[in-house]
Design a protein around this motif. Sequence first.
Motif, PDB file in Angstrom:
ATOM      1  N   ARG A   1       5.760  10.970 -16.456  1.00  0.00           N
ATOM      2  CA  ARG A   1       6.207  10.572 -15.123  1.00  0.00           C
ATOM      3  C   ARG A   1       6.914   9.210 -15.151  1.00  0.00           C
ATOM      4  N   SER A   2       6.342   8.284 -15.923  1.00  0.00           N
ATOM      5  CA  SER A   2       6.948   6.958 -15.970  1.00  0.00           C
ATOM      6  C   SER A   2       8.350   7.031 -16.558  1.00  0.00           C
ATOM      7  N   ARG A   3       8.499   7.872 -17.590  1.00  0.00           N
ATOM      8  CA  ARG A   3       9.817   7.981 -18.204  1.00  0.00           C
ATOM      9  C   ARG A   3      10.803   8.563 -17.199  1.00  0.00           C
TER      10      ARG A   3
ATOM     11  N   TYR B   1       1.919  -0.689 -21.144  1.00  0.00           N
ATOM     12  CA  TYR B   1       0.865   0.267 -20.823  1.00  0.00           C
ATOM     13  C   TYR B   1       1.305   1.141 -19.659  1.00  0.00           C
ATOM     14  N   ARG B   2       1.207   2.457 -19.856  1.00  0.00           N
ATOM     15  CA  ARG B   2       1.568   3.375 -18.776  1.00  0.00           C
ATOM     16  C   ARG B   2       0.562   4.500 -18.729  1.00  0.00           C
ATOM     17  N   VAL B   3       0.285   4.950 -17.516  1.00  0.00           N
ATOM     18  CA  VAL B   3      -0.729   5.982 -17.356  1.00  0.00           C
ATOM     19  C   VAL B   3      -0.202   7.323 -17.815  1.00  0.00           C
ATOM     20  N   ASP B   4       0.906   7.710 -17.280  1.00  0.00           N
ATOM     21  CA  ASP B   4       1.444   9.032 -17.554  1.00  0.00           C
ATOM     22  C   ASP B   4       2.869   8.846 -18.036  1.00  0.00           C
TER      23      ASP B   4
ATOM     24  N   SER C   1       9.943   0.608 -17.385  1.00  0.00           N
ATOM     25  CA  SER C   1       9.905   0.069 -18.742  1.00  0.00           C
ATOM     26  C   SER C   1       8.480  -0.197 -19.211  1.00  0.00           C
ATOM     27  N   GLY C   2       7.512  -0.111 -18.315  1.00  0.00           N
ATOM     28  CA  GLY C   2       6.145  -0.464 -18.684  1.00  0.00           C
ATOM     29  C   GLY C   2       5.906  -1.959 -18.708  1.00  0.00           C
ATOM     30  N   LEU C   3       6.884  -2.725 -18.211  1.00  0.00           N
ATOM     31  CA  LEU C   3       6.754  -4.188 -18.244  1.00  0.00           C
ATOM     32  C   LEU C   3       6.569  -4.796 -16.862  1.00  0.00           C
ATOM     33  N   GLY C   4       6.827  -3.996 -15.839  1.00  0.00           N
ATOM     34  CA  GLY C   4       6.820  -4.521 -14.474  1.00  0.00           C
ATOM     35  C   GLY C   4       5.536  -5.255 -14.108  1.00  0.00           C
ATOM     36  N   LEU C   5       4.398  -4.607 -14.340  1.00  0.00           N
ATOM     37  CA  LEU C   5       3.138  -5.227 -13.906  1.00  0.00           C
ATOM     38  C   LEU C   5       2.750  -6.422 -14.773  1.00  0.00           C
ATOM     39  N   ALA C   6       3.222  -6.445 -16.030  1.00  0.00           N
ATOM     40  CA  ALA C   6       2.984  -7.642 -16.859  1.00  0.00           C
ATOM     41  C   ALA C   6       3.732  -8.828 -16.248  1.00  0.00           C
TER      42      ALA C   6
ATOM     43  N   THR D   1       0.851  -1.187   0.000  1.00  0.00           N
ATOM     44  CA  THR D   1       0.000   0.000   0.000  1.00  0.00           C
ATOM     45  C   THR D   1       0.887   1.237   0.000  1.00  0.00           C
ATOM     46  N   ASP D   2       0.581   2.172  -0.888  1.00  0.00           N
ATOM     47  CA  ASP D   2       1.362   3.408  -0.893  1.00  0.00           C
ATOM     48  C   ASP D   2       0.451   4.613  -0.731  1.00  0.00           C
ATOM     49  N   SER D   3       1.048   5.740  -0.337  1.00  0.00           N
ATOM     50  CA  SER D   3       0.274   6.974  -0.208  1.00  0.00           C
ATOM     51  C   SER D   3       0.613   7.871  -1.393  1.00  0.00           C
TER      52      SER D   3
ATOM     53  N   ARG E   1      -6.146  -1.936 -17.461  1.00  0.00           N
ATOM     54  CA  ARG E   1      -5.140  -2.123 -18.519  1.00  0.00           C
ATOM     55  C   ARG E   1      -3.695  -2.104 -18.012  1.00  0.00           C
ATOM     56  N   LEU E   2      -3.502  -1.863 -16.725  1.00  0.00           N
ATOM     57  CA  LEU E   2      -2.143  -1.653 -16.206  1.00  0.00           C
ATOM     58  C   LEU E   2      -1.198  -2.834 -16.424  1.00  0.00           C
ATOM     59  N   THR E   3      -1.759  -4.061 -16.458  1.00  0.00           N
ATOM     60  CA  THR E   3      -0.856  -5.213 -16.563  1.00  0.00           C
ATOM     61  C   THR E   3      -0.529  -5.547 -18.017  1.00  0.00           C
TER      62      THR E   3
HETATM   63  P1  ADP Z   1       6.517   1.127 -15.284  1.00  0.00           P
HETATM   64  O1  ADP Z   1       7.858   0.592 -15.607  1.00  0.00           O
HETATM   65  O2  ADP Z   1       6.072   2.217 -16.217  1.00  0.00           O
HETATM   66  O3  ADP Z   1       6.368   1.463 -13.856  1.00  0.00           O
HETATM   67  P2  ADP Z   1       4.664  -1.036 -14.743  1.00  0.00           P
HETATM   68  O4  ADP Z   1       4.150  -2.130 -15.625  1.00  0.00           O
HETATM   69  O5  ADP Z   1       5.355  -1.438 -13.499  1.00  0.00           O
HETATM   70  O6  ADP Z   1       5.551  -0.111 -15.645  1.00  0.00           O
HETATM   71  O7  ADP Z   1       3.435  -0.119 -14.372  1.00  0.00           O
HETATM   72  C1  ADP Z   1       2.555   0.327 -15.402  1.00  0.00           C
HETATM   73  C2  ADP Z   1       1.966   1.686 -15.051  1.00  0.00           C
HETATM   74  O8  ADP Z   1       1.096   1.544 -13.920  1.00  0.00           O
HETATM   75  C3  ADP Z   1       2.992   2.720 -14.621  1.00  0.00           C
HETATM   76  O9  ADP Z   1       3.554   3.380 -15.727  1.00  0.00           O
HETATM   77  C4  ADP Z   1       2.167   3.642 -13.749  1.00  0.00           C
HETATM   78  O10 ADP Z   1       1.481   4.563 -14.560  1.00  0.00           O
HETATM   79  C5  ADP Z   1       1.146   2.708 -13.120  1.00  0.00           C
HETATM   80  N1  ADP Z   1       1.487   2.289 -11.737  1.00  0.00           N
HETATM   81  C6  ADP Z   1       2.108   1.150 -11.354  1.00  0.00           C
HETATM   82  N2  ADP Z   1       2.249   1.081 -10.010  1.00  0.00           N
HETATM   83  C7  ADP Z   1       1.695   2.211  -9.512  1.00  0.00           C
HETATM   84  C8  ADP Z   1       1.507   2.738  -8.180  1.00  0.00           C
HETATM   85  N3  ADP Z   1       1.931   2.087  -7.092  1.00  0.00           N
HETATM   86  N4  ADP Z   1       0.883   3.947  -8.088  1.00  0.00           N
HETATM   87  C9  ADP Z   1       0.451   4.623  -9.178  1.00  0.00           C
HETATM   88  N5  ADP Z   1       0.594   4.176 -10.446  1.00  0.00           N
HETATM   89  C10 ADP Z   1       1.206   2.988 -10.622  1.00  0.00           C
END
Ligand code: ADP
Length: 258
Positions: free
Chosen positions: A211-213, A205-208, A218-223, A186-188, A199-201
């Motif tokens: 910021r991610s850059r 796929y990245r939201v912003d 890499s956008g691969l972590g959650l996959a 859990t994060d704040s 779609r995060l996994t």
């Molecule tokens: P990345 O390398 O971009 O972090 P991930 O696959 O790990 O790639 O995550 C995909 C996207 O999910 C991130 O780019 C970010 O936008 C969002 N994300 C992941 N973890 C969090 C979190 N703890 N809080 C907010 N956004 C997150």
Amino acid sequence: SEKRMLEIRLIAYGEQQMLLIARDITRVRQLEGMRKDFVANVSHELKTPLTVLQGYLEVMQSMAEPDDPNQRPLSLMQQQASRMQSMVEQLLALSRIEDSAEINLEKVVDMDKLLSILRSEAQALARDQYEVQFELESPLNIHGDELQLRSACSNLISNAIRYTEPGGKIVVRWQRVAKGAMFSVTDSGIGIAPQHIARLTERFYRVDNARSRQTGGSGLGLAIVKHAVNHHHSELVIASTLGKGSTFSFVIPQHLIV
Ligand code: ADP
């Protein structure tokens, strides 16, 4: 002749009727296999040239005087080369994890050991800029694949830190729950708008992107996390409020608990 692969669905309608749908997915699977091989091969081939580039950049940087105008471009080049290297490593990790459809869940993972490694990793990443708290139930060991679990948990923790402003708080929990054992982070942090969550996994796929850059992902972590968690008969659950923070969790089912 060549083996065909069929996907069969049986759908019940009311009490008396059923619908059987068969779809030939041979070609789809072949293409999927080609895509995976291609990604794995390319990332493997990119490793050596990148290592060479990075090595020479390091040498050039150490030979340049501190006031040399080339210092800045050299250090930028080195940063980008090292980003590329970590992306290649993530790609390789993802293709390894995707490939291992059936992993061996016989071995017992020493969760105390794994979590203490994760704790030191988290402290190194947090560098006193975050409050990182671990709430761990012990002993609570499971059957699983140590490397995959470690990469799942460590990706979740590093995301929590990367998507939280300094001064924020991260809580990592490992505890018994009704259906098994739950790992959660859990994060704040900055949180995620609801329309992005599903779609995060997906790969890349990245939201912003800005910021991610900036945070160097890499956008691969959650996959990677999703595959690793699925291999342990579990699902990744994401709960988040924009601007407030997020919780990423998964429950290891009872039958895998030692
Ligand atoms: P990345 O390398 O971009 O972090 P991930 O696959 O790990 O790639 O995550 C995909 C996207 O999910 C991130 O780019 C970010 O936008 C969002 N994300 C992941 N973890 C969090 C979190 N703890 N809080 C907010 N956004 C997150």
